[in-house]
Design an enzyme around this catalytic site. Structure first.
Site, PDB file in Angstrom:
ATOM      1  N   HIS A  57       0.839  -1.265   0.073  1.00 50.66           N
ATOM      2  CA  HIS A  57      -0.055  -0.044   0.024  1.00 50.66           C
ATOM      3  C   HIS A  57       0.830   1.279   0.055  1.00 50.66           C
ATOM      4  CE1 HIS A  57       0.503  -0.910   4.394  1.00 50.66           C
ATOM      5  NE2 HIS A  57       0.892   0.526   4.456  1.00 50.66           N
TER       6      HIS A  57
HETATM    7  P1  TYD Z   1      -1.905  -3.002   7.311  1.00 47.50           P
HETATM    8  O1  TYD Z   1      -1.514  -1.652   7.450  1.00 47.50           O
HETATM    9  O2  TYD Z   1      -2.461  -3.584   6.369  1.00 47.50           O
HETATM   10  O3  TYD Z   1      -0.572  -4.033   8.038  1.00 47.50           O
HETATM   11  P2  TYD Z   1       0.729  -4.431   6.861  1.00 47.50           P
HETATM   12  O4  TYD Z   1       0.603  -3.391   5.785  1.00 47.50           O
HETATM   13  O5  TYD Z   1       1.750  -4.434   7.704  1.00 47.50           O
HETATM   14  O6  TYD Z   1       0.493  -5.695   6.140  1.00 47.50           O
HETATM   15  O7  TYD Z   1      -2.914  -3.508   8.853  1.00 47.50           O
HETATM   16  C1  TYD Z   1      -3.277  -4.771   9.149  1.00 47.50           C
HETATM   17  C2  TYD Z   1      -4.352  -4.474  10.120  1.00 47.50           C
HETATM   18  O8  TYD Z   1      -3.997  -3.988  11.413  1.00 47.50           O
HETATM   19  C3  TYD Z   1      -5.388  -3.938   9.395  1.00 47.50           C
HETATM   20  O9  TYD Z   1      -6.712  -4.670   9.796  1.00 47.50           O
HETATM   21  C4  TYD Z   1      -5.355  -2.464  10.124  1.00 47.50           C
HETATM   22  C5  TYD Z   1      -4.751  -2.966  11.360  1.00 47.50           C
HETATM   23  N1  TYD Z   1      -3.920  -1.634  11.985  1.00 47.50           N
HETATM   24  C6  TYD Z   1      -4.266  -1.202  13.152  1.00 47.50           C
HETATM   25  O10 TYD Z   1      -5.457  -1.283  13.650  1.00 47.50           O
HETATM   26  N2  TYD Z   1      -3.689   0.002  13.701  1.00 47.50           N
HETATM   27  C7  TYD Z   1      -2.278   0.155  12.917  1.00 47.50           C
HETATM   28  O11 TYD Z   1      -1.568   1.132  13.652  1.00 47.50           O
HETATM   29  C8  TYD Z   1      -1.850  -0.627  11.878  1.00 47.50           C
HETATM   30  C9  TYD Z   1      -0.641  -0.319  11.415  1.00 47.50           C
HETATM   31  C10 TYD Z   1      -2.805  -1.790  11.318  1.00 47.50           C
END
Ligand code: TYD
Length: 143
Positions: A57
């Site tokens: 992303h």
């Molecule tokens: P995501 O940002 O998609 O993680 P990555 O890029 O590491 O794969 O987030 C994964 C999940 O965690 C998503 O459901 C959102 C949640 N999340 C939070 O609740 N707070 C946060 O600070 C972050 C980074 C993610």
């Protein structure tokens, strides 16, 4: 920074001061002074499974610094025109990721821990999770 105009060269490695001690080393990180933003949020990835791929992303406003506290992993950076892969394996090196950069994290070694310092609270509206949308977001600026 205008997130439509940012380039991968704006994503630099920040070197943190290490305080060595025979009983264990220490690295302090202070907002503004050591990272170019106020730290509003900290999160970390741990117990990362083999072949895990994270990220995938971009952000519209968020600045982040990514560190490898243990083990190593790779970060692909993509500004819509140019890509590069940065290998993080040393806790005294933080990768600054400015807004408007697509990132993917992969090749995690066993027991790796990825620490993220972030300039904003969690906000799903700040994410661009679709690559085609990201390319459109960046390309409009360059017409
Ligand atoms: P995501 O940002 O998609 O993680 P990555 O890029 O590491 O794969 O987030 C994964 C999940 O965690 C998503 O459901 C959102 C949640 N999340 C939070 O609740 N707070 C946060 O600070 C972050 C980074 C993610």
């Amino acid at each position: 920074m205008d997130s439509k105009k940012t380039k991968i060269d704006n994503c630099i490695i920040l070197k943190f001061k290490e305080i060595f001690n025979i009983q264990g080393n220490l690295i302090p990180i202070e907002q503004i002074k050591d990272v170019p933003f106020e730290i509003k949020r900290v999160y970390f990835l741990y117990r990362i499974t083999e072949n895990s791929k994270r990220g995938g992303h971009a952000h519209k406003a968020l600045y982040q610094v990514i560190l490898s506290l243990n083990g190593s992993f790779d970060v692909l950076l993509d500004d819509g025109f140019t890509k590069k892969i940065v290998h993080l394996s040393n806790p005294n090196e933080g990768l600054l990721i400015v807004p408007g950069i697509w990132r993917e994290l992969f090749s995690f070694s066993n027991n790796s821990i990825c620490l993220v310092l972030a300039s904003e609270l969690y906000d799903e509206h700040d994410y661009i999770r679709n690559y085609d949308e990201f390319i459109k977001f960046k390309a409009l600026e360059n017409k």
